[in-house]
Write a protein that holds these residues in place. Structure first.
Motif, PDB file in Angstrom:
ATOM      1  N   ALA A   1      47.268 -29.273  -2.277  1.00 31.52           N
ATOM      2  CA  ALA A   1      46.614 -30.136  -1.342  1.00 31.52           C
ATOM      3  C   ALA A   1      47.133 -30.523  -0.186  1.00 31.52           C
ATOM      4  O   ALA A   1      46.740 -30.822   1.067  1.00 31.52           O
ATOM      5  CB  ALA A   1      46.781 -31.720  -2.212  1.00 31.52           C
ATOM      6  N   PHE A   2      48.451 -30.232   0.039  1.00 27.27           N
ATOM      7  CA  PHE A   2      49.215 -30.146   1.187  1.00 27.27           C
ATOM      8  C   PHE A   2      48.816 -28.986   2.142  1.00 27.27           C
ATOM      9  O   PHE A   2      48.602 -29.342   3.487  1.00 27.27           O
ATOM     10  CB  PHE A   2      50.861 -30.337   0.931  1.00 27.27           C
ATOM     11  N   CYS A   3      48.708 -27.874   1.696  1.00 24.26           N
ATOM     12  CA  CYS A   3      47.988 -26.792   2.477  1.00 24.26           C
ATOM     13  C   CYS A   3      46.784 -27.010   3.111  1.00 24.26           C
ATOM     14  O   CYS A   3      46.404 -26.610   4.033  1.00 24.26           O
ATOM     15  CB  CYS A   3      47.872 -25.453   1.673  1.00 24.26           C
ATOM     16  N   ARG A   4      46.011 -27.615   2.142  1.00 25.71           N
ATOM     17  CA  ARG A   4      44.470 -27.920   2.761  1.00 25.71           C
ATOM     18  C   ARG A   4      44.593 -28.999   3.974  1.00 25.71           C
ATOM     19  O   ARG A   4      43.950 -29.002   4.762  1.00 25.71           O
ATOM     20  CB  ARG A   4      43.699 -28.548   1.453  1.00 25.71           C
ATOM     21  N   THR A   5      45.587 -30.022   3.719  1.00 25.65           N
ATOM     22  CA  THR A   5      45.607 -31.110   4.633  1.00 25.65           C
ATOM     23  C   THR A   5      46.034 -30.475   6.028  1.00 25.65           C
ATOM     24  O   THR A   5      45.774 -30.794   7.109  1.00 25.65           O
ATOM     25  CB  THR A   5      46.648 -32.121   4.067  1.00 25.65           C
ATOM     26  N   LEU A   6      47.277 -29.610   5.878  1.00 29.35           N
ATOM     27  CA  LEU A   6      47.935 -29.213   7.120  1.00 29.35           C
ATOM     28  C   LEU A   6      46.915 -28.326   7.747  1.00 29.35           C
ATOM     29  O   LEU A   6      46.935 -28.826   9.303  1.00 29.35           O
ATOM     30  CB  LEU A   6      49.171 -28.376   6.743  1.00 29.35           C
ATOM     31  N   ILE A   7      45.880 -27.715   7.460  1.00 32.05           N
ATOM     32  CA  ILE A   7      44.966 -27.115   8.323  1.00 32.05           C
ATOM     33  C   ILE A   7      43.950 -27.909   8.702  1.00 32.05           C
ATOM     34  O   ILE A   7      43.283 -27.740   9.769  1.00 32.05           O
ATOM     35  CB  ILE A   7      44.379 -25.767   7.493  1.00 32.05           C
ATOM     36  N   ASP A   8      43.296 -28.967   7.668  1.00 31.74           N
ATOM     37  CA  ASP A   8      42.657 -29.779   8.309  1.00 31.74           C
ATOM     38  C   ASP A   8      42.702 -30.497   9.453  1.00 31.74           C
ATOM     39  O   ASP A   8      41.832 -30.993  10.414  1.00 31.74           O
ATOM     40  CB  ASP A   8      41.977 -30.741   6.882  1.00 31.74           C
ATOM     41  N   VAL A   9      44.173 -31.084   9.403  1.00 29.82           N
ATOM     42  CA  VAL A   9      44.401 -32.057  10.470  1.00 29.82           C
ATOM     43  C   VAL A   9      45.091 -31.097  11.716  1.00 29.82           C
ATOM     44  O   VAL A   9      45.813 -31.905  12.561  1.00 29.82           O
ATOM     45  CB  VAL A   9      45.321 -33.109   9.916  1.00 29.82           C
ATOM     46  N   SER A  10      44.953 -29.744  11.543  1.00 30.69           N
ATOM     47  CA  SER A  10      45.696 -29.093  12.871  1.00 30.69           C
ATOM     48  C   SER A  10      44.491 -28.928  14.009  1.00 30.69           C
ATOM     49  O   SER A  10      43.228 -29.062  13.847  1.00 30.69           O
ATOM     50  CB  SER A  10      45.988 -27.673  12.175  1.00 30.69           C
ATOM     51  N   ALA A  11      44.988 -27.891  14.913  1.00 27.72           N
ATOM     52  CA  ALA A  11      44.286 -27.880  16.084  1.00 27.72           C
ATOM     53  C   ALA A  11      43.303 -26.386  15.592  1.00 27.72           C
ATOM     54  O   ALA A  11      43.060 -26.122  16.632  1.00 27.72           O
ATOM     55  CB  ALA A  11      45.057 -27.847  17.261  1.00 27.72           C
ATOM     56  N   ALA A  12      43.664 -25.905  14.654  1.00 28.07           N
ATOM     57  CA  ALA A  12      43.034 -24.606  14.320  1.00 28.07           C
ATOM     58  C   ALA A  12      41.635 -24.624  14.411  1.00 28.07           C
ATOM     59  O   ALA A  12      40.995 -25.668  13.856  1.00 28.07           O
ATOM     60  CB  ALA A  12      43.574 -24.051  12.779  1.00 28.07           C
ATOM     61  N   ALA A  13      41.038 -23.490  14.866  1.00 30.83           N
ATOM     62  CA  ALA A  13      39.635 -23.553  14.971  1.00 30.83           C
ATOM     63  C   ALA A  13      39.046 -22.240  14.128  1.00 30.83           C
ATOM     64  O   ALA A  13      39.711 -21.213  14.257  1.00 30.83           O
ATOM     65  CB  ALA A  13      38.872 -23.390  16.341  1.00 30.83           C
ATOM     66  N   PHE A  14      37.800 -22.227  13.510  1.00 21.95           N
ATOM     67  CA  PHE A  14      37.218 -21.046  12.635  1.00 21.95           C
ATOM     68  C   PHE A  14      36.188 -20.895  13.290  1.00 21.95           C
ATOM     69  O   PHE A  14      35.083 -20.228  12.447  1.00 21.95           O
ATOM     70  CB  PHE A  14      37.258 -21.374  11.085  1.00 21.95           C
ATOM     71  N   ASN A  15      35.915 -20.906  14.531  1.00 24.62           N
ATOM     72  CA  ASN A  15      34.569 -20.193  15.033  1.00 24.62           C
ATOM     73  C   ASN A  15      34.457 -18.865  15.351  1.00 24.62           C
ATOM     74  O   ASN A  15      33.565 -18.514  15.872  1.00 24.62           O
ATOM     75  CB  ASN A  15      34.118 -21.138  16.026  1.00 24.62           C
ATOM     76  N   HIS A  16      35.426 -18.206  15.007  1.00 25.01           N
ATOM     77  CA  HIS A  16      35.456 -16.578  15.182  1.00 25.01           C
ATOM     78  C   HIS A  16      35.858 -15.948  13.837  1.00 25.01           C
ATOM     79  O   HIS A  16      36.130 -16.786  13.019  1.00 25.01           O
ATOM     80  CB  HIS A  16      36.540 -16.349  16.288  1.00 25.01           C
ATOM     81  N   GLN A  17      35.776 -14.709  13.884  1.00 18.84           N
ATOM     82  CA  GLN A  17      36.398 -14.176  12.489  1.00 18.84           C
ATOM     83  C   GLN A  17      37.835 -14.471  12.032  1.00 18.84           C
ATOM     84  O   GLN A  17      38.092 -14.605  10.874  1.00 18.84           O
ATOM     85  CB  GLN A  17      36.221 -12.604  12.814  1.00 18.84           C
ATOM     86  N   SER A  18      38.598 -14.654  13.265  1.00 16.62           N
ATOM     87  CA  SER A  18      40.170 -15.045  12.881  1.00 16.62           C
ATOM     88  C   SER A  18      40.131 -16.258  13.462  1.00 16.62           C
ATOM     89  O   SER A  18      39.537 -16.909  14.261  1.00 16.62           O
ATOM     90  CB  SER A  18      41.156 -14.181  13.458  1.00 16.62           C
ATOM     91  N   MET A  19      41.452 -17.002  12.693  1.00 12.32           N
ATOM     92  CA  MET A  19      41.854 -18.353  13.117  1.00 12.32           C
ATOM     93  C   MET A  19      42.179 -18.498  14.876  1.00 12.32           C
ATOM     94  O   MET A  19      43.009 -17.178  15.196  1.00 12.32           O
ATOM     95  CB  MET A  19      43.080 -18.664  12.406  1.00 12.32           C
ATOM     96  N   SER A  20      41.727 -19.571  15.390  1.00  8.81           N
ATOM     97  CA  SER A  20      42.235 -19.579  16.717  1.00  8.81           C
ATOM     98  C   SER A  20      42.483 -21.158  17.161  1.00  8.81           C
ATOM     99  O   SER A  20      42.625 -22.015  16.099  1.00  8.81           O
ATOM    100  CB  SER A  20      40.899 -19.033  17.620  1.00  8.81           C
ATOM    101  N   PHE A  21      42.721 -21.502  18.297  1.00  6.93           N
ATOM    102  CA  PHE A  21      42.898 -22.890  18.627  1.00  6.93           C
ATOM    103  C   PHE A  21      41.463 -23.696  19.367  1.00  6.93           C
ATOM    104  O   PHE A  21      40.672 -22.919  19.914  1.00  6.93           O
ATOM    105  CB  PHE A  21      43.924 -22.982  19.472  1.00  6.93           C
ATOM    106  N   LYS A  22      41.260 -24.878  18.877  1.00  5.67           N
ATOM    107  CA  LYS A  22      40.357 -25.554  19.375  1.00  5.67           C
ATOM    108  C   LYS A  22      40.822 -25.654  20.942  1.00  5.67           C
ATOM    109  O   LYS A  22      42.010 -25.589  21.546  1.00  5.67           O
ATOM    110  CB  LYS A  22      40.150 -26.840  19.003  1.00  5.67           C
TER     111      LYS A  22
END
Length: 412
Positions: free
Chosen positions: A164-185
């Motif tokens: 649950a912690f791992c899911r949360t940390l990525i949900d509330v992060s500035a990470a973006a998944f609009n490309h094949q790899s993780m990037s930033f918003k």
């Protein structure tokens, strides 16, 4: 011509990717962008009789062993990444009937602890480079307090709280998944502490705890085990399989370590940047951090069955790739060298009459196609596999040259 026409007619078939895993019980517990989808795995395993042994020598997020266990089969995997070994085992465990309600209670206690904690408590946070790019001060404060609470727990509750912690940390992060790899918003996190950010992160965590508790209450019909191991040298401890079903790293410089950095730092699998590079060098296809510099001095010790076709393409990549050409040529060479080592290691761990199914994509570098699927098939034939086939599964993205394939064969 017919094959080309058929390939052009294929859609992207996103139901065969990890997007199809989201919301599918335990398969949606953690996102890993390059992972393949549970629907594809289930289709391959649907006709297998009870007790079938299914091996995935590149476990990743555990899609194959979990799907096998759900279908009453015996799943077994190895992975070089300790975080993924932990995650796979947590996803494939049968939990005590008391665990889900206790997990919900623990989630509520974690939130109460977080709300009582002040900004000046001096709680631990990972040494992730420019951590302020990832989280706002409020969200980061919540993550630090939740990490402190979870560290005091143990057993099944600790494991599920960590998911649950791992899911949360990525949900509330500035990470973006609009490309094949993780990037930033595009919009950077604010540098000011906002109590609303902290509270929103707590609400996300509580929601994730409830979701995990719901899917953890259902037992699996079969079983699965994920072990720490290198797919080239660490598969000897596995039982002989009826089928090897996997999606290995693609020959495209996609670094799983890069994608997993935020989780692995918070879970203390990484401490400094060099740790990531060292681990990526152990993985097939890894080129993150120091793995890149090591690639510059790498040289093959043995030939492979595909050298005749592969080496000229590597030479063309080196010639046409300017400064990076020689590095990428070495990358392509080492990737297939490593996969040849893997195929030699996994073949004795497959029963006579057993089948292999490798989901993999081709690649292009500076206009030169790297037909990974064809070279897999050639290596299987060199090892004596029969009925080797290549099935085109889907078009991967807007690049008309990139497809995903299923390379299959049967051991005599």
């Amino acid at each position: 011509m017919t094959d080309v026409m058929n390939r052009e007619a294929l859609s992207r078939n996103e139901h065969m990717t990890f997007k199809a895993n989201m919301g599918v019980g335990r398969h949606g517990w953690l996102r890993l962008t390059p992972a393949y989808g549970v629907r594809l795995v289930r289709e391959r395993l649907a006709s297998m009789p009870e007790g079938t042994i299914v091996t995935d020598p590149f476990s990743g997020t555990g899609t194959t062993p979990l799907a096998a266990a759900e279908l009453g089969l015996i799943g077994q995997s190895v992975d070089v990444n300790p975080f993924l070994v932990w995650l796979g085992n947590v996803k494939t465990q049968n939990y005590d009937v008391s665990t889900p309600p206790l997990l919900v209670d623990a989630g509520a206690e974690a939130l109460a602890f977080s709300r009582r904690s002040s900004e000046d408590d001096g709680l631990w946070q990972p040494s992730l480079f420019k951590i302020e790019k990832w989280w706002t001060p409020g969200a980061l404060h919540t993550l630090r307090t939740l990490r402190s609470y979870i560290d005091k727990q143990d057993g099944e509750i600790r494991d599920l709280l960590d998911v649950a912690f791992c899911r949360t940390l990525i949900d509330v992060s500035a990470a973006a998944f609009n490309h094949q790899s993780m990037s930033f918003k595009a919009e950077a996190p604010t540098a000011l502490f906002d109590m609303d950010d902290a509270e929103r992160a707590r609400e996300v965590f509580l929601r994730e705890v409830a979701s995990i508790a719901e899917s953890a209450q259902f037992d699996l019909a079969g079983s699965a085990t994920i072990k720490q191991g290198d797919s080239r040298t660490g598969v000897e401890s596995l039982a002989k399989a009826d089928i090897v079903l996997t999606s290995p790293p693609y020959c495209n410089r996609m670094s799983y370590i890069r994608e997993l950095r935020p989780y692995m730092y918070w879970m203390r699998h990484l401490d400094v940047a060099s740790d990531a590079g060292d681990l990526d060098w152990k993985a097939i296809g890894g080129t993150w951090g120091t793995a890149t510099s090591k690639l510059n001095s790498w040289a093959a010790e043995h030939p492979t069955p595909v050298d005749k076709d592969m080496l000229p393409i590597c030479e063309a990549i080196a010639a046409d790739g300017a400064k990076n050409g020689p590095l990428l040529a070495a990358y392509v060479h080492k990737y297939h060298y490593d996969m040849w080592q893997h195929f030699q290691a996994i073949t004795p761990q497959l029963k006579s009459g057993g089948v292999v199914s490798y989901i993999v994509g081709n690649s292009t570098f500076y206009g030169h196609e790297v037909p990974v699927h064809k070279w897999y098939a050639e290596m299987f034939r060199a090892l004596g596999y029969e009925d080797v086939q290549i099935e085109t599964i889907r078009k991967r993205n807007s690049n008309k040259a990139l497809f995903e394939y299923d390379v299959t064969g049967r051991r005599p």
